[in-house]
Design a protein around this motif. Structure first.
Motif, PDB file in Angstrom:
ATOM      1  N   THR A  64       0.611  -1.277  -0.067  1.00 48.73           N
ATOM      2  CA  THR A  64      -0.218   0.022  -0.063  1.00 48.73           C
ATOM      3  C   THR A  64       0.961   1.118  -0.477  1.00 48.73           C
ATOM      4  OG1 THR A  64      -1.649  -1.568   1.348  1.00 48.73           O
ATOM      5  CG2 THR A  64      -1.496   1.348   0.934  1.00 48.73           C
ATOM      6  N   TRP A  65       2.191   1.457   0.650  1.00 53.04           N
ATOM      7  CA  TRP A  65       2.778   2.544   0.464  1.00 53.04           C
ATOM      8  C   TRP A  65       2.806   2.858  -0.390  1.00 53.04           C
ATOM      9  CZ3 TRP A  65       3.570   6.668   3.293  1.00 53.04           C
ATOM     10  CH2 TRP A  65       2.915   6.847   5.156  1.00 53.04           C
ATOM     11  N   GLY A  66       3.947   1.724  -1.118  1.00 54.49           N
ATOM     12  CA  GLY A  66       4.727   1.272  -2.801  1.00 54.49           C
ATOM     13  C   GLY A  66       3.516   1.954  -4.003  1.00 54.49           C
ATOM     14  N   ILE A  67       2.122   2.011  -4.053  1.00 54.14           N
ATOM     15  CA  ILE A  67       1.877   2.253  -4.314  1.00 54.14           C
ATOM     16  C   ILE A  67       1.245   3.531  -4.605  1.00 54.14           C
ATOM     17  CG2 ILE A  67      -0.949   1.801  -5.129  1.00 54.14           C
ATOM     18  CD1 ILE A  67      -0.481  -0.796  -4.842  1.00 54.14           C
ATOM     19  N   LEU A  68       0.605   4.092  -2.619  1.00 51.03           N
ATOM     20  CA  LEU A  68       0.266   5.441  -1.900  1.00 51.03           C
ATOM     21  C   LEU A  68       1.572   6.432  -2.960  1.00 51.03           C
ATOM     22  CD1 LEU A  68      -0.580   5.159   0.885  1.00 51.03           C
ATOM     23  CD2 LEU A  68      -2.214   6.423  -1.572  1.00 51.03           C
ATOM     24  N   ILE A  69       3.640   5.816  -3.008  1.00 50.67           N
ATOM     25  CA  ILE A  69       3.875   6.828  -3.556  1.00 50.67           C
ATOM     26  C   ILE A  69       4.621   6.660  -5.200  1.00 50.67           C
ATOM     27  CG2 ILE A  69       6.340   6.588  -3.373  1.00 50.67           C
ATOM     28  CD1 ILE A  69       6.152   5.306  -0.242  1.00 50.67           C
ATOM     29  N   LEU A  70       4.173   5.481  -5.502  1.00 53.76           N
ATOM     30  CA  LEU A  70       4.557   5.699  -6.938  1.00 53.76           C
ATOM     31  C   LEU A  70       3.285   6.673  -7.533  1.00 53.76           C
ATOM     32  CD1 LEU A  70       5.518   1.956  -7.447  1.00 53.76           C
ATOM     33  CD2 LEU A  70       6.472   4.328  -7.767  1.00 53.76           C
ATOM     34  N   SER A  71       1.925   6.847  -6.944  1.00 54.01           N
ATOM     35  CA  SER A  71       0.624   7.150  -7.680  1.00 54.01           C
ATOM     36  C   SER A  71       1.077   8.277  -7.391  1.00 54.01           C
ATOM     37  CB  SER A  71      -0.635   7.021  -7.260  1.00 54.01           C
ATOM     38  OG  SER A  71      -0.447   6.619  -5.573  1.00 54.01           O
ATOM     39  N   ASN A  72       1.345   9.058  -6.117  1.00 55.14           N
ATOM     40  CA  ASN A  72       1.772  10.520  -5.741  1.00 55.14           C
ATOM     41  C   ASN A  72       2.697  10.870  -6.583  1.00 55.14           C
ATOM     42  OD1 ASN A  72       0.046  10.665  -4.143  1.00 55.14           O
ATOM     43  ND2 ASN A  72       1.034  10.179  -2.082  1.00 55.14           N
ATOM     44  N   THR A  73       3.947  10.685  -6.914  1.00 52.33           N
ATOM     45  CA  THR A  73       4.682  11.071  -7.313  1.00 52.33           C
ATOM     46  C   THR A  73       4.226  10.817  -9.431  1.00 52.33           C
ATOM     47  OG1 THR A  73       6.748   8.983  -6.622  1.00 52.33           O
ATOM     48  CG2 THR A  73       7.182  10.075  -9.020  1.00 52.33           C
ATOM     49  N   VAL A  74       3.101   9.828  -9.634  1.00 48.03           N
ATOM     50  CA  VAL A  74       3.172  10.442 -11.295  1.00 48.03           C
ATOM     51  C   VAL A  74       1.756  11.506 -10.963  1.00 48.03           C
ATOM     52  CG1 VAL A  74       1.975   9.237 -13.114  1.00 48.03           C
ATOM     53  CG2 VAL A  74       3.169   7.554 -11.448  1.00 48.03           C
ATOM     54  N   ILE A  75       1.334  11.747 -10.495  1.00 44.53           N
ATOM     55  CA  ILE A  75       0.836  12.661 -10.401  1.00 44.53           C
ATOM     56  C   ILE A  75       1.418  14.098 -10.320  1.00 44.53           C
ATOM     57  CG2 ILE A  75      -1.161  13.849  -8.855  1.00 44.53           C
ATOM     58  CD1 ILE A  75      -2.486  10.849  -7.442  1.00 44.53           C
ATOM     59  N   THR A  76       2.238  14.130  -9.150  1.00 43.51           N
ATOM     60  CA  THR A  76       2.945  15.372  -9.664  1.00 43.51           C
ATOM     61  C   THR A  76       4.256  15.409 -10.706  1.00 43.51           C
ATOM     62  OG1 THR A  76       3.482  14.791  -7.333  1.00 43.51           O
ATOM     63  CG2 THR A  76       4.835  16.096  -8.032  1.00 43.51           C
ATOM     64  N   GLY A  77       4.261  14.622 -10.855  1.00 45.37           N
ATOM     65  CA  GLY A  77       4.879  14.505 -12.373  1.00 45.37           C
ATOM     66  C   GLY A  77       4.364  14.797 -13.632  1.00 45.37           C
ATOM     67  N   ASN A  78       2.772  14.767 -14.024  1.00 45.60           N
ATOM     68  CA  ASN A  78       1.641  15.084 -14.899  1.00 45.60           C
ATOM     69  C   ASN A  78       1.410  16.807 -14.398  1.00 45.60           C
ATOM     70  OD1 ASN A  78       1.390  12.937 -15.950  1.00 45.60           O
ATOM     71  ND2 ASN A  78       0.283  11.949 -14.853  1.00 45.60           N
ATOM     72  N   ARG A  79       1.565  16.998 -13.068  1.00 47.53           N
ATOM     73  CA  ARG A  79       1.109  18.125 -12.546  1.00 47.53           C
ATOM     74  C   ARG A  79       2.219  19.367 -13.063  1.00 47.53           C
ATOM     75  NH1 ARG A  79      -2.144  18.210  -7.359  1.00 47.53           N
ATOM     76  NH2 ARG A  79      -3.527  17.605  -7.589  1.00 47.53           N
ATOM     77  N   LEU A  80       3.547  19.041 -13.121  1.00 42.52           N
ATOM     78  CA  LEU A  80       4.387  19.588 -12.910  1.00 42.52           C
ATOM     79  C   LEU A  80       5.058  20.147 -14.552  1.00 42.52           C
ATOM     80  CD1 LEU A  80       7.454  18.494  -9.973  1.00 42.52           C
ATOM     81  CD2 LEU A  80       5.750  20.749 -10.946  1.00 42.52           C
ATOM     82  N   LYS A  81       4.758  18.832 -15.636  1.00 43.65           N
ATOM     83  CA  LYS A  81       4.630  18.631 -16.970  1.00 43.65           C
ATOM     84  C   LYS A  81       3.575  19.577 -17.319  1.00 43.65           C
ATOM     85  CE  LYS A  81       5.370  13.420 -17.820  1.00 43.65           C
ATOM     86  NZ  LYS A  81       5.196  13.097 -18.194  1.00 43.65           N
ATOM     87  N   ARG A  82       2.798  20.094 -16.462  1.00 44.19           N
ATOM     88  CA  ARG A  82       2.057  21.647 -17.342  1.00 44.19           C
ATOM     89  C   ARG A  82       2.138  22.734 -17.199  1.00 44.19           C
ATOM     90  NH1 ARG A  82      -2.782  19.485 -14.286  1.00 44.19           N
ATOM     91  NH2 ARG A  82      -2.110  17.930 -13.936  1.00 44.19           N
ATOM     92  N   GLU A  83       3.423  23.017 -15.845  1.00 43.49           N
ATOM     93  CA  GLU A  83       3.595  24.041 -15.443  1.00 43.49           C
ATOM     94  C   GLU A  83       4.514  24.269 -16.407  1.00 43.49           C
ATOM     95  OE1 GLU A  83       2.101  26.251 -13.458  1.00 43.49           O
ATOM     96  OE2 GLU A  83       0.729  24.453 -12.685  1.00 43.49           O
ATOM     97  N   PRO A  84       5.064  25.781 -16.981  1.00 44.91           N
ATOM     98  CA  PRO A  84       6.388  26.160 -17.173  1.00 44.91           C
ATOM     99  C   PRO A  84       7.291  26.058 -16.999  1.00 44.91           C
ATOM    100  CG  PRO A  84       4.849  28.263 -16.474  1.00 44.91           C
ATOM    101  CD  PRO A  84       4.194  27.423 -16.483  1.00 44.91           C
ATOM    102  N   PHE A  85       8.698  25.795 -17.248  1.00 44.24           N
ATOM    103  CA  PHE A  85       9.579  24.891 -16.897  1.00 44.24           C
ATOM    104  C   PHE A  85       9.918  26.048 -15.861  1.00 44.24           C
ATOM    105  CE2 PHE A  85      14.423  24.500 -16.076  1.00 44.24           C
ATOM    106  CZ  PHE A  85      14.459  23.114 -15.255  1.00 44.24           C
ATOM    107  N   LEU A  86      10.582  27.642 -16.142  1.00 43.99           N
ATOM    108  CA  LEU A  86      11.719  28.306 -15.239  1.00 43.99           C
ATOM    109  C   LEU A  86      10.894  28.533 -14.302  1.00 43.99           C
ATOM    110  CD1 LEU A  86      13.106  29.834 -18.400  1.00 43.99           C
ATOM    111  CD2 LEU A  86      14.044  28.982 -16.972  1.00 43.99           C
ATOM    112  N   SER A  87       9.325  28.869 -14.606  1.00 44.48           N
ATOM    113  CA  SER A  87       8.349  29.656 -13.476  1.00 44.48           C
ATOM    114  C   SER A  87       8.851  28.512 -11.520  1.00 44.48           C
ATOM    115  CB  SER A  87       7.493  29.837 -13.747  1.00 44.48           C
ATOM    116  OG  SER A  87       7.193  28.727 -14.173  1.00 44.48           O
TER     117      SER A  87
END
Length: 109
Positions: A64-87
């Motif tokens: 359960t910990w592993g699934i939670l960590i991986l799912s939060n990593t994927v969600i954070t990665g998707n959110r950061l991809k939508r943001e401009p890099f320099l800001s």
């Protein structure tokens, strides 16, 4: 809550793995620690059952910990991809470093 459940399963597993340290008997009016030779078969079977259940519980908490960590990593990665890099540069760099550490950690297991 998940940490507390994990701690409970670890403690139960340790207590049932070595029942002689927790099983206390009474002999000649004095309390003594029992060892596995003085515990009857039914009690040993119960300790074995508790150990097996706690092992499955520990494994399920770990998964359960592993699934939670991986799912939060994927969600954070998707959110950061939508943001401009320099800001969001500091967050992007920290995320990449932590993702690398996470990858190494999962590969070590």
């Amino acid at each position: 809550a998940l940490l507390t459940i994990g701690v409970v399963f670890v403690v139960l597993g340790a207590m049932s793995r070595f029942p002689g340290q927790i099983a206390i008997g009474r002999h000649n009016g004095q309390y003594i620690n029992a060892n596995t030779a003085t515990i009857n078969r039914d009690a040993l079977a119960f300790y074995k059952y508790v150990y097996i259940i706690s092992s499955f519980g520990q494994f399920s908490v770990l998964v359960t910990w592993g699934i939670l960590i991986l799912s939060n990593t994927v969600i954070t990665g998707n959110r950061l991809k939508r943001e401009p890099f320099l800001s969001t540069r500091p967050a992007q760099l920290a995320f990449r470093v932590l993702t690398g550490i996470l990858f190494l950690g999962f590969m070590a297991v």
